[in-house]
Scaffold this motif. Structure first.
Motif, PDB file in Angstrom:
ATOM      1  N   ALA A   1       0.834  -1.210   0.000  1.00 17.33           N
ATOM      2  CA  ALA A   1       0.000   0.000   0.000  1.00 17.33           C
ATOM      3  C   ALA A   1       0.867   1.258   0.000  1.00 17.33           C
ATOM      4  CB  ALA A   1      -0.937  -0.013   1.207  1.00 17.33           C
ATOM      5  N   SER A   2       1.969   1.235   0.765  1.00 11.61           N
ATOM      6  CA  SER A   2       2.875   2.394   0.787  1.00 11.61           C
ATOM      7  C   SER A   2       3.476   2.619  -0.592  1.00 11.61           C
ATOM      8  CB  SER A   2       4.015   2.156   1.794  1.00 11.61           C
ATOM      9  OG  SER A   2       3.529   2.229   3.102  1.00 11.61           O
ATOM     10  N   TYR A   3       3.884   1.519  -1.213  1.00 15.20           N
ATOM     11  CA  TYR A   3       4.515   1.563  -2.527  1.00 15.20           C
ATOM     12  C   TYR A   3       3.554   2.146  -3.561  1.00 15.20           C
ATOM     13  CZ  TYR A   3       7.260  -0.273  -6.467  1.00 15.20           C
ATOM     14  OH  TYR A   3       7.997  -0.406  -7.615  1.00 15.20           O
ATOM     15  N   GLU A   4       2.310   1.630  -3.562  1.00 14.43           N
ATOM     16  CA  GLU A   4       1.308   2.088  -4.542  1.00 14.43           C
ATOM     17  C   GLU A   4       0.933   3.553  -4.301  1.00 14.43           C
ATOM     18  OE1 GLU A   4       0.581   0.520  -7.111  1.00 14.43           O
ATOM     19  OE2 GLU A   4       1.116  -1.552  -6.678  1.00 14.43           O
ATOM     20  N   THR A   5       0.905   3.958  -3.037  1.00 14.90           N
ATOM     21  CA  THR A   5       0.554   5.349  -2.697  1.00 14.90           C
ATOM     22  C   THR A   5       1.554   6.316  -3.326  1.00 14.90           C
ATOM     23  OG1 THR A   5      -0.459   4.711  -0.601  1.00 14.90           O
ATOM     24  CG2 THR A   5       0.321   6.980  -0.786  1.00 14.90           C
ATOM     25  N   LEU A   6       2.834   6.045  -3.134  1.00 12.82           N
ATOM     26  CA  LEU A   6       3.857   6.943  -3.655  1.00 12.82           C
ATOM     27  C   LEU A   6       3.948   6.837  -5.176  1.00 12.82           C
ATOM     28  CD1 LEU A   6       6.540   6.431  -0.873  1.00 12.82           C
ATOM     29  CD2 LEU A   6       5.287   8.542  -1.341  1.00 12.82           C
ATOM     30  N   ARG A   7       3.746   5.619  -5.691  1.00  8.15           N
ATOM     31  CA  ARG A   7       3.776   5.461  -7.145  1.00  8.15           C
ATOM     32  C   ARG A   7       2.676   6.262  -7.808  1.00  8.15           C
ATOM     33  NH1 ARG A   7       4.864   0.227 -10.533  1.00  8.15           N
ATOM     34  NH2 ARG A   7       2.692  -0.081 -10.020  1.00  8.15           N
ATOM     35  N   ALA A   8       1.559   6.449  -7.075  1.00  6.40           N
ATOM     36  CA  ALA A   8       0.442   7.237  -7.605  1.00  6.40           C
ATOM     37  C   ALA A   8       0.652   8.731  -7.348  1.00  6.40           C
ATOM     38  CB  ALA A   8      -0.868   6.758  -6.971  1.00  6.40           C
ATOM     39  N   GLY A   9       1.803   9.087  -6.754  1.00  3.63           N
ATOM     40  CA  GLY A   9       2.121  10.499  -6.532  1.00  3.63           C
ATOM     41  C   GLY A   9       1.405  11.136  -5.358  1.00  3.63           C
ATOM     42  N   LYS A  10       0.877  10.287  -4.438  1.00  5.00           N
ATOM     43  CA  LYS A  10       0.132  10.808  -3.277  1.00  5.00           C
ATOM     44  C   LYS A  10       1.059  10.969  -2.081  1.00  5.00           C
ATOM     45  CE  LYS A  10      -3.518   9.673  -5.753  1.00  5.00           C
ATOM     46  NZ  LYS A  10      -4.891   9.276  -5.655  1.00  5.00           N
ATOM     47  N   VAL A  11       0.583  11.754  -1.107  1.00  2.00           N
ATOM     48  CA  VAL A  11       1.314  11.892   0.150  1.00  2.00           C
ATOM     49  C   VAL A  11       1.050  10.649   1.000  1.00  2.00           C
ATOM     50  CG1 VAL A  11       1.410  13.151   2.339  1.00  2.00           C
ATOM     51  CG2 VAL A  11       1.338  14.404   0.165  1.00  2.00           C
ATOM     52  N   LEU A  12       2.127  10.112   1.572  1.00  2.00           N
ATOM     53  CA  LEU A  12       2.030   8.933   2.435  1.00  2.00           C
ATOM     54  C   LEU A  12       2.274   9.356   3.884  1.00  2.00           C
ATOM     55  CD1 LEU A  12       1.909   5.829   2.859  1.00  2.00           C
ATOM     56  CD2 LEU A  12       4.368   5.781   2.340  1.00  2.00           C
ATOM     57  N   ALA A  13       1.226   9.280   4.710  1.00  2.00           N
ATOM     58  CA  ALA A  13       1.362   9.510   6.154  1.00  2.00           C
ATOM     59  C   ALA A  13       1.499   8.125   6.769  1.00  2.00           C
ATOM     60  CB  ALA A  13       0.154  10.248   6.705  1.00  2.00           C
ATOM     61  N   LEU A  14       2.691   7.820   7.250  1.00  2.00           N
ATOM     62  CA  LEU A  14       3.057   6.423   7.490  1.00  2.00           C
ATOM     63  C   LEU A  14       3.135   6.049   8.965  1.00  2.00           C
ATOM     64  CD1 LEU A  14       3.907   3.810   6.085  1.00  2.00           C
ATOM     65  CD2 LEU A  14       6.267   4.611   6.180  1.00  2.00           C
ATOM     66  N   ALA A  15       2.192   5.182   9.367  1.00  2.00           N
ATOM     67  CA  ALA A  15       2.264   4.600  10.708  1.00  2.00           C
ATOM     68  C   ALA A  15       2.777   3.168  10.620  1.00  2.00           C
ATOM     69  CB  ALA A  15       0.891   4.625  11.373  1.00  2.00           C
ATOM     70  N   ASN A  16       2.709   2.588   9.423  1.00  2.00           N
ATOM     71  CA  ASN A  16       3.147   1.203   9.220  1.00  2.00           C
ATOM     72  C   ASN A  16       4.665   1.182   9.059  1.00  2.00           C
ATOM     73  OD1 ASN A  16       3.880  -0.864   6.758  1.00  2.00           O
ATOM     74  ND2 ASN A  16       2.509  -1.772   8.241  1.00  2.00           N
ATOM     75  N   LYS A  17       5.373   0.952  10.189  1.00  2.00           N
ATOM     76  CA  LYS A  17       6.836   1.091  10.134  1.00  2.00           C
ATOM     77  C   LYS A  17       7.485  -0.021   9.315  1.00  2.00           C
ATOM     78  CE  LYS A  17       6.564   1.368  14.485  1.00  2.00           C
ATOM     79  NZ  LYS A  17       6.873   1.780  15.834  1.00  2.00           N
ATOM     80  N   GLU A  18       6.783  -1.163   9.177  1.00  2.00           N
ATOM     81  CA  GLU A  18       7.336  -2.263   8.396  1.00  2.00           C
ATOM     82  C   GLU A  18       7.564  -1.867   6.937  1.00  2.00           C
ATOM     83  OE1 GLU A  18       4.792  -2.430  10.456  1.00  2.00           O
ATOM     84  OE2 GLU A  18       5.241  -3.947  11.971  1.00  2.00           O
TER      85      GLU A  18
END
Ligand code: MG
Length: 393
Positions: free
Chosen positions: A103-120
């Motif tokens: 999900a983190s990968y797809e978020t950034l690939r889509a050019g969106k801001v990632l507010a990340l609590a998922n440290k993994e």
């Protein structure tokens, strides 16, 4: 214009506190999409309250009825599709465990801001995530939507320690940063010996002294694995070598982390221990908004204590740091082993001290490679989980 937000893991601890922030700032934050694992009924109630049209679920809702007008999708791909919706500006990723990486990968690939609590996401995939975040930062600068000063804000940490360091670094030159000090509460078993930890039960380990969190991260906090994961996270987020990241136990959790500079000056971030503050900052940056929390009263705070962590007793911290220093796919294998060992401990199938033993055994068995792709990491994650299951005791 309000920031349009997708909350992944909306029924968990960080997810519900994110919705708390949204409730308080309806003019600034609009919830547009939700993803939850099993608790469909709760997710549907959230969708009704916030007027959300998109809900992704980890499994079929089984009898729970979505509110009218809500588009429900199910499965791992549903979450990846959710973050790409044109209505979404910011993704709060509060999924648990390595499942959050995609999900983190797809978020950034889509050019969106990632507010990340998922440290993994960073522990396992930092080598893939950070270059993507830098690309989105560049896009934001080019589009004129980055703040005039400070980081461009494509990747905002929600962890309290990293939120603290992020704030301490604003306005500072990277070459003048000497050391990051990541603070640790020390967990509920601080001061105990290995012998005293042999018979620890899940219920005892779930009683964290200062932070109120979900079960996986609470166990990780008690073993100091959480701090180890945070050291790796800090390495990636702030591009800092491991020998310049120190962990210090600060039992009151009043200091959320510190940055030491080349002239010996140290900036510390202090505040009430309430996760809604770092969550809100990740959404408000570069602004600050009012927060629904009691401010720290320094006249009542009393003393602040500091101590070195006991890594002989709490071996997970040393193991995680070693995995980070070796790098490549070793943190991925280490993290997967930990997830299996913690789940086994919570289920009453493994022992407390067995968590570190399992992690170490899987690390020793892993043939480390350079990180190349999400697919490769998913394969190693699956291998490490299978290997870990053989090591539960
Ligand atoms: Mg933390």
């Amino acid at each position: 214009m309000a920031r349009r937000i997708a909350v992944l893991g909306s029924t968990g601890s960080i997810g519900t506190q994110t919705l708390d922030v949204a409730r308080r700032h309806p003019d600034k934050v609009q919830i547009v999409a939700l993803a939850a694992g099993r608790r469909a009924e709760e997710a549907f109630a959230q969708a009704a309250e916030f007027g959300v049209h998109y809900v992704a679920l980890g499994q079929e809702p089984e009898g729970a009825e979505p509110p009218a007008g809500v588009n429900v999708s199910v499965g791992a791909q549903a979450v990846a599709d959710l973050v790409k919706l044109p209505e979404v500006d910011v993704v709060v990723n509060a999924l648990v465990g390595a499942a959050g990486l995609q999900a983190s990968y797809e978020t950034l690939r889509a050019g969106k801001v990632l507010a990340l609590a998922n440290k993994e996401s960073l522990v396992v995939g930092g080598d893939l995530i950070m270059p993507l975040a830098a690309q989105v930062d560049d896009q934001r600068r080019a589009a004129g939507i980055a703040p005039a000063h400070g980081p461009a804000g494509a990747l905002m940490p929600i962890d309290s320690e990293h939120g603290a360091i992020y704030q301490c670094l604003i306005g500072e030159a990277a070459r003048e940063v000497e050391r990051l000090w990541v603070t640790a509460s020390g967990g509920p078993f601080r001061g105990r010996t290995r012998d005293e930890l042999r018979e620890i039960t899940a219920a005892q380990a779930l009683a964290h002294p200062t932070w109120n969190m979900g079960p996986k991260i609470t166990i990780d906090s008690s073993t100091l694995m959480n701090k180890g994961l945070e050291v790796i996270e800090a390495h990636h987020l702030f591009d800092m070598p491991y020998d310049r990241i120190s962990v210090v136990v600060q039992p009151q959790s009043a200091i959320h982390s510190m940055v030491e500079f080349s002239d010996g000056s140290v900036k510390a971030h202090l505040g009430t221990t309430d996760m809604r503050i770092p969550i809100q900052y990740a959404l408000s940056y570069p602004e600050r908004w009012d927060a629904p929390v009691q401010p720290l009263d320094f006249t009542k705070l009393g003393s602040l204590e500091f101590a070195a962590p006991d890594t002989d007793t709490f071996r997970c911290l040393a193991l995680a740091r070693a995995a980070g220093e070796r790098g490549g796919t070793l943190p991925c294998a280490m993290n997967a082993a930990n997830e299996i060992a913690v789940a086994a401990f919570l289920a009453g199938e493994g022992t407390y001290l067995g968590i570190a033993e399992c992690v170490e055994a899987v690390m020793n068995a892993h043939d480390v490679q350079a990180v190349e792709s999400i697919g490769q990491l998913l394969e190693i994650d699956a291998w490490a989980r299978a290997e870990a299951r053989k090591q539960i005791r």
